[in-house]
Design an enzyme around this catalytic site. Structure first.
Site, PDB file in Angstrom:
ATOM      1  N   HIS A 113     -60.140 -63.409  24.613  1.00 25.43           N
ATOM      2  CA  HIS A 113     -59.779 -64.526  25.490  1.00 25.43           C
ATOM      3  C   HIS A 113     -59.111 -65.594  24.637  1.00 25.43           C
ATOM      4  O   HIS A 113     -59.529 -65.856  23.506  1.00 25.43           O
ATOM      5  CB  HIS A 113     -61.039 -65.089  26.153  1.00 25.43           C
ATOM      6  CG  HIS A 113     -60.885 -66.483  26.680  1.00 25.43           C
ATOM      7  ND1 HIS A 113     -61.392 -67.592  26.015  1.00 25.43           N
ATOM      8  CD2 HIS A 113     -60.275 -66.965  27.793  1.00 25.43           C
ATOM      9  CE1 HIS A 113     -61.107 -68.680  26.707  1.00 25.43           C
ATOM     10  NE2 HIS A 113     -60.427 -68.330  27.779  1.00 25.43           N
ATOM     11  N   VAL A 116     -55.036 -72.422  25.802  1.00 22.71           N
ATOM     12  CA  VAL A 116     -54.617 -73.734  25.297  1.00 22.71           C
ATOM     13  C   VAL A 116     -54.176 -74.553  26.503  1.00 22.71           C
ATOM     14  O   VAL A 116     -53.496 -74.044  27.397  1.00 22.71           O
ATOM     15  CB  VAL A 116     -53.492 -73.641  24.244  1.00 22.71           C
ATOM     16  CG1 VAL A 116     -54.049 -73.228  22.893  1.00 22.71           C
ATOM     17  CG2 VAL A 116     -52.385 -72.690  24.672  1.00 22.71           C
ATOM     18  N   HIS A 182     -79.156 -67.291  30.437  1.00 18.80           N
ATOM     19  CA  HIS A 182     -80.137 -66.481  31.153  1.00 18.80           C
ATOM     20  C   HIS A 182     -80.406 -65.155  30.453  1.00 18.80           C
ATOM     21  O   HIS A 182     -81.401 -64.485  30.753  1.00 18.80           O
ATOM     22  CB  HIS A 182     -79.664 -66.235  32.595  1.00 18.80           C
ATOM     23  CG  HIS A 182     -78.376 -65.493  32.698  1.00 18.80           C
ATOM     24  ND1 HIS A 182     -77.169 -66.029  32.313  1.00 18.80           N
ATOM     25  CD2 HIS A 182     -78.095 -64.240  33.147  1.00 18.80           C
ATOM     26  CE1 HIS A 182     -76.208 -65.146  32.525  1.00 18.80           C
ATOM     27  NE2 HIS A 182     -76.745 -64.051  33.024  1.00 18.80           N
TER      28      HIS A 182
END
Length: 307
Positions: A113, A116, A182
């Site tokens: 990933h 900008v 989680h």
């Protein structure tokens, strides 16, 4: 903020060129050009402006590759953008950026990933407030230490001209940001992440953002070239789909960019192009001790100094 003078046109031109350069490089590597989907929002819609999505699905190397450019404006900053700056809540805004997520077909090739962006918050009678954000992070299914070191070293090299303190600061921020609370685990091996950045003023901040964007291909393509032809089987593809489930969980629950897009009335197809094409979940699954799958958890998706 150190100043309120900025040049949106220059930022826009850079971002559009960056999208084109990356799309061309990925298309050449895969052997399939990325399709182009230009879009525009109407002036009466909650979010105004437009953008361009470059997308590849079902490629030789990339099962899905999406690179989005957008330049949009709205009347009120959504909560995800103003959480760290409550004094800006409710201001008008313009947001422009390039965001990409690449999901390779081979499980030995990591997902990546990069983003900008620039945001400007405006209020009648007051000086505009601008800031930059972005970064890049790597999410392997099967970890390789030389890949991790190369990725982090390239990130450091991009930041060092702007201050040797930036890489450790942005690396720590990335480790903390791309964390599934989680699950109590990191999404990947991290990289760099920054937001609300304008400390040196527009020119220096813009230069730093460009250095990050320009470093992406050097950070990622050598890894793909090393791993894309490694043999794999059903076991590796199953684990890849399982780990992609974590990617889905993070993007839909925690990711500020996804939440910003959905809260502001953004274009859903562009926002959700980051989703993997195939993912699965297993009830209470644990990797076999000592297996390559277990090593991902023990050696890679933990906070670690790679360089």
């Amino acid at each position: 903020m150190t100043d309120s003078t900025y040049d949106v046109a220059r930022v826009r031109t850079y971002l559009q060129d960056l999208q084109t350069r990356i799309a061309d490089a990925l298309g050449a590597l895969d052997g399939t050009p990325l399709a182009t989907d230009a879009w525009q929002r109407g002036p009466a819609e909650r979010l105004r402006g437009g953008g361009c999505t470059r997308i590849l699905e079902g490629g030789r190397v990339f099962e899905r590759a999406g690179i989005g450019f957008s330049d949009v404006a709205g009347d009120a900053l959504p909560p995800s953008a103003s959480a760290a700056r409550p004094q800006l809540a409710g201001r008008g805004f313009e947001a422009l950026g390039v965001s990409l997520v690449l999901h390779p077909r081979n499980p030995y090739c990591p997902t990546v990933h990069m983003n900008v962006r620039m945001l400007i918050a405006t209020k009648p009678g007051e000086e505009p407030v601008f800031w930059f954000g972005g970064g890049m992070d790597l999410t392997p299914v099967y970890g390789f230490e030389d890949d991790a070191r190369h990725f982090h070293q390239t990130c450091k090299d991009a930041l060092d001209p702007f201050g040797v303190e930036l890489y450790p600061r942005f690396k720590k921020w990335c480790d903390e940001y791309f964390f599934l609370k989680h699950r109590n685990e990191m999404r990947g091996i991290g990289g760099i992440f920054f937001d609300d950045f304008s400390e040196p003023g527009f020119e220096r901040s813009f230069d730093m953002m460009q250095s990050v964007g320009d470093a992406f291909l050097q950070a990622y393509l050598p890894i793909v070239e090393r791993r894309a032809e490694l043999p794999y089987g059903e076991r590796e593809r199953d684990f890849q789909a399982y780990r992609r489930g974590r990617y889905v969980e993070f993007n839909l629950v925690f990711d500020r960019g996804t939440l910003f897009g959905l809260q502001s009335g953004g274009r859903t197809e562009s926002i959700l192009m980051s989703m993997p094409p195939v993912a699965n979940w297993r009830y209470n699954w644990q990797p076999e001790p000592g297996s390559p799958e277990a090593r991902l958890y023990s050696d890679f998706i933990v906070p670690r100094d790679w360089i």
